[in-house]
Design an enzyme around this catalytic site. Structure first.
Site, short mmCIF file in Angstrom:
data_model
loop_
_atom_site.label_atom_id
_atom_site.label_comp_id
_atom_site.label_asym_id
_atom_site.label_seq_id
_atom_site.Cartn_x
_atom_site.Cartn_y
_atom_site.Cartn_z
CD GLU A 38 -2.67 1.52 0.41
OE1 GLU A 38 -2.82 2.70 0.07
OE2 GLU A 38 -3.43 0.39 -0.06
CB THR A 42 -5.67 0.03 -3.81
OG1 THR A 42 -4.90 0.55 -2.57
CG2 THR A 42 -5.49 -1.61 -3.54
CG HIS A 96 -4.55 3.36 3.97
ND1 HIS A 96 -5.68 4.32 4.71
CD2 HIS A 96 -5.13 3.27 2.77
CE1 HIS A 96 -6.44 4.55 3.69
NE2 HIS A 96 -6.39 4.27 2.37
CG ASP A 140 -1.32 0.32 -3.47
OD1 ASP A 140 -0.30 0.98 -3.18
OD2 ASP A 140 -2.39 0.08 -2.98
CG HIS A 141 -1.59 3.90 -5.13
ND1 HIS A 141 -1.76 4.83 -4.19
CD2 HIS A 141 -2.50 3.04 -4.72
CE1 HIS A 141 -2.33 4.65 -3.10
NE2 HIS A 141 -2.99 3.56 -3.40
#
Length: 651
Positions: free
Chosen positions: A286, A326, A459, A511-512
């Site tokens: 994440e 995501t 996150h 994911d990013h």
């Protein structure tokens, strides 16, 4: 006297309108100051933002005023000031003020996270109330905030009461003609903004921040709600499908199958060397931006584990994420496809039985599993992966954990959890589950396995087990990054003790990025992510500096494993010297085609913009578009969109 009475009857509505425009302007100025150096100050631009913002605020205002103008038009004048009139006016005022103040607070928190007005992320989050409500509760002092909101609503009600605004409303009168004239004008304005004004009306500047600040939050929210999926042929520049597919087919290094339809990318990849059927574990981390690692210039030393394993393994230093969420990272990694406009394919209908990287593994005899620390209902993860050939392991409390491998879905149970927050179990618990799951799998199966793991700890609210890293839990992203790095290190340490580790390749990729916001319509540096391949097939090590896309990761890994397979994937093998250097980057509206020094952006206005990318200063300089880059961008995005809508992505 008549004019005065007419104004008095509408005093609450007009006073509310003035309050809303004033507070919205103040919030706009706060966002401007907050953006700092990303918005060089120019008087004309500043005034342009304020004027654009006032116009967009008017669009919000006429919608909120419509119920009240309708009420004043139909409510009999003889009952003005009655108990019913007072109850309805006061209740309506409090309800509207509550909505508006909550919205202003929400806009501030959304801007803090995304540097944007409400967009499709806000729309999506409304669906997943459990995760979002718990995330907000863990990130902010909710009782204090709600108390503050209630006090502000009361304060403004008291000020209106003290100023005699309510009294004037109850005592004033207006003629039938005037009441209906205001209602008709209100309806016309609502129709005008509904039909003719798009959220992109505010996008007049080359600076993305100025465009976002000029928008209105509520207007942006409903615009995103309406445009959650965009029709490519309707909104974007296109070319004939025959030409688009020819261009994409020509870019592949393998011939398209003769029996395949013209509108297809299906082909065979042939390798003369026997395949290396290593197990593969993908750890999709994440929000792991490249710039948090020391190897990409960071000096915080928060990722000692990842930085230490980079030097000993194969790593990609010039790889770019396709999107900002995501589901976009999962889409790119699993489907190996450029991002289509609107919402991710993971969240769309008819996304079952697609050709994924799991399809390639299945051709080679692998078993596929998706492991997630949260409830896979979120973002439609479980549905997508389970309907595309993956067994599911997640934090689904409604299921009992099972190790019989006959079921397609089972849970991380309470006794396997040491820490969790709104988004799921901590990364250590997820990795421990992966270890135990794999141990059980290899005892009962001889087929190699592919695990797709999605982490959650990096996150907001950035909470994790205390005592694991030096930075206290819940204090910010730096601590979450350090914890994720620690958890990965512990997982690798434990995995190395297992007999299955020797023939298992572990891929770590983001994911990013943590943030994609910037002054440009696509801020390129904020799409750069790390990728590390541990135990690479053939013992490959070293840095891969070739520019590539997230969609190229698995086709490149398949090449290292010498797989021969049928494919429907867009990704290239970056180890082939003839493979082009390019990356696909985008958000739900802007579609970018990036080459080492140039960015071409397609937008939903049917236009294309081009920029020279200065990597040293991370700036984009507008330049003339060239037909080749624009054509390549259109061809890739148009064909991907076509294949989805015409079942061309199916197995």
């Amino acid at each position: 006297m008549a004019a005065k009475r007419y104004e008095e009857r509408y005093s609450t509505m007009f006073s509310y309108a003035g309050w809303f425009l004033l507070v919205s302007a103040v919030l706009r100025i706060v966002f401007w100051i907050w953006s700092g150096a990303d918005i060089p100050f120019h008087v004309t631009h500043f005034l342009g933002v304020l004027c654009t913002g006032a116009f967009m605020d008017l669009g919000v205002l006429v919608f909120f005023c419509l119920p009240f103008s309708l009420y004043l038009a139909v409510f009999p004048s003889k009952w003005n000031g009655s108990l019913a009139d007072k109850m309805l006016v006061h209740t309506g005022f409090v309800a509207v003020m509550l909505i508006q103040i909550l919205t202003f607070f929400a806009e501030i928190t959304f801007w803090e996270e995304f540097k944007s007005r409400f967009n499709f992320i806000a729309v999506d989050y409304l669906i997943y109330t459990y995760e979002v409500v718990h995330n907000i509760n863990e990130s902010y002092p909710i009782p204090l905030l709600l108390t503050g909101v209630a006090l502000l609503v009361w304060l403004f009600w008291w000020l209106f009461q003290k100023a005699g605004i309510f009294a004037a409303t109850f005592q004033g009168k207006a003629s039938v003609v005037k009441k209906w004239s205001i209602l008709v004008l209100n309806v016309i304005l609502v129709a005008f903004f509904s039909v003719f004004i798009n959220n992109t009306t505010a996008e007049w500047s080359a600076n993305r921040y100025e465009n976002e600040i000029g928008k209105a939050g509520i207007y942006s929210f409903f615009a995103a709600f309406r445009s959650n999926e965009l029709n490519f042929r309707q909104f974007y520049e296109t070319m004939p499908n025959e030409k688009a597919f020819r261009m994409v087919q020509h870019s592949f290094l393998q011939p398209i199958e003769k029996q395949a339809p013209n509108f297809s990318v299906r082909r065979n990849v042939i390798d003369s060397i026997a395949p290396i059927k290593n197990n593969v574990i993908l750890i999709c981390v994440e929000s792991l931006s490249a710039d948090v690692l020391g190897h990409f210039g960071n000096t915080d030393h928060n990722t000692p584990k990842l930085d230490s394993i980079i030097d000993q393994n194969l790593w990609f230093s010039n790889l770019f994420a396709t999107g900002t969420r995501t589901v976009r990272g999962m889409e790119a990694l699993s489907l190996s496809i450029p991002p289509t406009p609107g919402r991710s394919i993971l969240k769309r209908k008819d996304n079952e039985h697609l050709f994924t990287v799991g399809s390639v593994f299945k051709q080679l005899g692998y078993t596929n599993t998706f492991l997630y620390g949260g409830d896979g209902y979120f973002d439609n993860m479980d549905y997508f992966f389970s309907n595309n050939g993956f067994t599911i392991v997640d934090r689904n409390r409604g299921l009992a954990s099972s190790n019989d491998f006959e079921t397609n879905h089972y849970s991380i149970t309470d006794d396997e959890v040491t820490f969790e927050n709104a988004w799921g179990v901590c990364d250590e618990d997820l990795f421990n589950k992966t270890i135990s799951y794999t141990d059980t799998y290899v005892k009962t199966h001889t087929a190699p396995f592919f695990h797709f793991i999605m982490t959650t700890s990096n996150h907001r609210p950035y909470t994790y087990p205390e005592g694991t890293v030096a930075i206290p839990s819940g204090t910010g992203r730096k601590g979450a990054v350090a914890y994720t790095d620690y958890a990965i290190g512990e997982f690798l340490k434990e995995a190395q003790t297992k007999p299955w580790y020797a023939n298992t390749t572990i891929v770590i990729v983001a994911d990013h990025c943590a943030s994609s916001a910037g002054r440009w319509e696509l801020n390129i540096a904020n799409y750069r992510i790390p990728a590390i391949v541990i135990n690479a097939p053939g013992g490959q090590k070293g840095e891969i500096n070739k520019m590539c896309s997230q969609i190229d990761l698995f086709p490149s890994l398949f090449a290292l494993q010498h797989f021969s397979y049928e494919t429907n994937l867009y990704g290239h093998n970056v180890f082939d010297p003839h493979a082009p250097e390019r990356a696909f980057v985008g958000n739900y509206r802007k579609l970018g085609y990036l080459t080492p020094h140039k960015l071409t952006v397609l937008d939903e206005q049917g236009t294309a913009n081009a920029y020279i990318w200065d990597r040293s200063s991370n700036t984009l300089h507008p330049t003339k578009t060239d037909t080749t880059s624009v054509a390549k961008a259109i061809a890739n995005y148009q064909t991907a969109d076509y294949l989805y809508h015409h079942n061309g992505l199916k197995e």
